[in-house]
Write an enzyme that holds these catalytic residues in place. Structure first.
Site, mmCIF file in Angstrom:
data_model
loop_
_atom_site.group_PDB
_atom_site.id
_atom_site.type_symbol
_atom_site.label_atom_id
_atom_site.label_comp_id
_atom_site.label_asym_id
_atom_site.label_seq_id
_atom_site.Cartn_x
_atom_site.Cartn_y
_atom_site.Cartn_z
ATOM 1 N N LYS A 10 0.831 -1.208 0.000
ATOM 2 C CA LYS A 10 0.000 0.000 0.000
ATOM 3 C C LYS A 10 0.872 1.268 0.000
ATOM 4 O O LYS A 10 0.653 2.182 -0.796
ATOM 5 C CB LYS A 10 -0.948 -0.009 1.208
ATOM 6 C CG LYS A 10 -1.917 -1.201 1.165
ATOM 7 C CD LYS A 10 -2.889 -1.222 2.338
ATOM 8 C CE LYS A 10 -2.268 -1.523 3.678
ATOM 9 N NZ LYS A 10 -1.646 -2.857 3.785
ATOM 10 N N THR A 11 1.873 1.291 0.881
ATOM 11 C CA THR A 11 2.762 2.461 0.935
ATOM 12 C C THR A 11 3.547 2.582 -0.368
ATOM 13 O O THR A 11 3.711 3.678 -0.920
ATOM 14 C CB THR A 11 3.749 2.314 2.120
ATOM 15 O OG1 THR A 11 2.985 2.020 3.287
ATOM 16 C CG2 THR A 11 4.552 3.582 2.328
ATOM 17 N N ASP B 181 -1.773 6.223 6.406
ATOM 18 C CA ASP B 181 -1.761 4.797 6.705
ATOM 19 C C ASP B 181 -2.692 4.565 7.901
ATOM 20 O O ASP B 181 -2.908 5.473 8.702
ATOM 21 C CB ASP B 181 -0.326 4.401 7.065
ATOM 22 C CG ASP B 181 -0.085 2.910 6.899
ATOM 23 O OD1 ASP B 181 -0.972 2.211 6.371
ATOM 24 O OD2 ASP B 181 0.997 2.449 7.296
ATOM 25 N N THR C 291 -5.841 -1.742 6.998
ATOM 26 C CA THR C 291 -5.846 -3.196 7.070
ATOM 27 C C THR C 291 -7.264 -3.687 7.372
ATOM 28 O O THR C 291 -7.524 -4.870 7.300
ATOM 29 C CB THR C 291 -4.918 -3.665 8.206
ATOM 30 O OG1 THR C 291 -5.190 -2.859 9.363
ATOM 31 C CG2 THR C 291 -3.459 -3.478 7.823
ATOM 32 N N ARG D 293 6.608 -8.044 1.949
ATOM 33 C CA ARG D 293 7.476 -7.604 3.051
ATOM 34 C C ARG D 293 8.094 -8.801 3.764
ATOM 35 O O ARG D 293 9.276 -8.795 4.108
ATOM 36 C CB ARG D 293 6.732 -6.741 4.068
ATOM 37 C CG ARG D 293 7.707 -6.412 5.211
ATOM 38 C CD ARG D 293 7.190 -5.506 6.298
ATOM 39 N NE ARG D 293 6.890 -4.191 5.777
ATOM 40 C CZ ARG D 293 5.706 -3.610 5.943
ATOM 41 N NH1 ARG D 293 4.749 -4.240 6.594
ATOM 42 N NH2 ARG D 293 5.492 -2.432 5.458
HETATM 43 P P1 ADP Z 1 2.107 -1.907 3.190
HETATM 44 O O1 ADP Z 1 2.127 -0.422 3.084
HETATM 45 O O2 ADP Z 1 0.941 -2.538 2.509
HETATM 46 O O3 ADP Z 1 2.262 -2.395 4.599
HETATM 47 P P2 ADP Z 1 4.640 -1.714 1.784
HETATM 48 O O4 ADP Z 1 4.248 -0.900 0.617
HETATM 49 O O5 ADP Z 1 5.406 -1.022 2.855
HETATM 50 O O6 ADP Z 1 3.373 -2.477 2.388
HETATM 51 O O7 ADP Z 1 5.495 -2.942 1.222
HETATM 52 C C1 ADP Z 1 6.401 -3.633 2.033
HETATM 53 C C2 ADP Z 1 7.658 -3.989 1.262
HETATM 54 O O8 ADP Z 1 7.329 -4.957 0.284
HETATM 55 C C3 ADP Z 1 8.267 -2.791 0.528
HETATM 56 O O9 ADP Z 1 9.556 -2.562 1.008
HETATM 57 C C4 ADP Z 1 8.396 -3.207 -0.908
HETATM 58 O O10 ADP Z 1 9.753 -3.250 -1.257
HETATM 59 C C5 ADP Z 1 7.869 -4.608 -0.971
HETATM 60 N N1 ADP Z 1 6.803 -4.730 -1.978
HETATM 61 C C6 ADP Z 1 5.485 -4.543 -1.775
HETATM 62 N N2 ADP Z 1 4.788 -4.790 -2.898
HETATM 63 C C7 ADP Z 1 5.681 -5.127 -3.837
HETATM 64 C C8 ADP Z 1 5.565 -5.513 -5.213
HETATM 65 N N3 ADP Z 1 4.385 -5.609 -5.821
HETATM 66 N N4 ADP Z 1 6.697 -5.798 -5.879
HETATM 67 C C9 ADP Z 1 7.891 -5.744 -5.254
HETATM 68 N N5 ADP Z 1 8.057 -5.401 -3.961
HETATM 69 C C10 ADP Z 1 6.978 -5.102 -3.252
#
Ligand code: ADP
Length: 334
Positions: free
Chosen positions: A64-65, A109, A158, A217
């Site tokens: 998401k981030t 977030d 979430t 992650r």
């Molecule tokens: P969320 O915000 O949903 O908790 P993040 O965007 O922080 O998740 O993602 C966590 C990690 O996973 C990031 O460091 C990123 O490098 C990796 N990541 C997430 N989605 C992908 C994707 N589709 N392809 C490659 N790496 C990804």
């Protein structure tokens, strides 16, 4: 701006900044969400307008981030990152919003955890791009209108179900991220190995992907540990064998289940005959926060068919009983 740095620092692991994809082309998986976002970005760019407000939901670590940063990059706009619980009062929100320029993105977030008193101000900010703030108290109290630039609110949660209807309805697009399939996750593992300059065999990458619970992650964290393990215990190259050994050491089994997942299922089986049982009760028994169980463990267990959520509480399925090596009692209809 303090919030912004604080919140990325709290959210990110050590290598997130190197590993994060920066463009749509770099981002693997989530084809539906990606297609929707590309349509919106293309249209906003053609009209030279700000992107409409977007809500992304799904378990932690699915991107998401990352997507919010990609949207900023694709739009050529700044992204400010903050999080629901740290926006304490309306003035904090006003501070964040008045710091934005036309078309900038404010990423919030855990938007379901924004305080109610702040949430109400968000409505007019999102809809009319202005907010009326009360200043002073008592007889001097008066309301001041702040006009805001046309910004984009990108909410992440979430727990879609915990968002109030008025807030939810103010997002043009609501898109849910799902767990990544094995092939996509393997691609992400290989990409991460490349970026970290770790040697790996395909089978080694596949082994990590299999145990990463569909979550990039987690996959990235496992790559890091497997890399250390390979370096310390074998030649430095991640192979199927040393990846499996490393993940055994972390008590992550071949299905990606960890000790906490199993403890949850064991408590449900042994103390509550498989349920139905409330999640809060299970949380106390296993010594974990209820919201961690609900946001991290439960969605994966449900998705994989080990648990069911019913109106009476959580129920262990037959597959759940089997995976902890126990027999479901007779008459259990799952
Ligand atoms: P969320 O915000 O949903 O908790 P993040 O965007 O922080 O998740 O993602 C966590 C990690 O996973 C990031 O460091 C990123 O490098 C990796 N990541 C997430 N989605 C992908 C994707 N589709 N392809 C490659 N790496 C990804």
């Amino acid at each position: 701006t303090d919030f912004i740095e604080q919140s990325l620092a709290e959210h990110d692991g050590p290598q997130d900044s190197i590993l994060r994809p920066l463009s749509f082309d770099d981002f693997a998986g989530q084809p539906k969400t990606l297609e929707r976002l590309k349509v919106m970005v293309g249209a906003a760019r053609d009209r030279e307008e700000a992107l409409n407000h977007i809500l992304l939901s799904g378990p932690p670590g699915l991107g998401k981030t990352t997507l919010s940063l990609i949207l900023g990059h694709e739009m050529g706009k700044k992204v400010s990152i903050t999080s629901g619980p740290i926006i304490d009062k309306p003035a904090d929100l006003a501070g964040l919003l008045t710091n934005l320029n036309e078309g900038d993105i404010l990423f919030i977030d855990e938007i379901h955890r924004i305080p109610k008193t702040v949430e109400e101000y968000l409505y007019s900010a999102m809809e009319d791009f202005r907010i009326d703030i009360m200043i002073d108290q008592g007889p001097n109290a008066r309301s001041v209108r702040l006009n805001l630039p046309r910004f984009t609110l990108l909410g992440a949660t979430t727990r879609m179900g915990l968002l109030t209807a008025p807030l939810r309805s103010r997002f043009t697009l609501q898109s849910r991220l799902s767990y990544y399939d094995h092939g996509t996750l393997q691609g992400i593992v290989e990409r991460t190995c490349g970026l970290l300059k770790v040697d790996f065999e395909k089978d080694g990458a596949a082994e990590i992907a299999r145990r990463a619970r569909g979550t990039p992650r987690i996959a990235n964290n496992l790559v890091n540990f497997c890399r250390d393990y390979a370096q310390q215990r074998s030649g430095g190259t991640i192979t199927k064998e040393n990846a499996a050994a490393a993940l055994e050491l972390l008590e992550i089994d071949t299905r990606g289940l960890d000790e906490m997942d199993k403890q949850v299922m064991r408590v449900m089986a042994q103390n509550y005959r498989g349920g139905p049982v409330g999640l809060g009760t299970v949380a106390v028994a296993v010594g974990e926060e209820a919201h961690t169980l609900e946001e991290v463990h439960e969605p994966f267990l449900i998705q994989e068919g080990y648990l069911q959520r019913t109106a009476q509480g959580r129920v262990l399925t037959e597959k759940g009983w089997r995976v902890i090596g126990l027999e479901a009692p007779g008459g259990n209809q799952t």
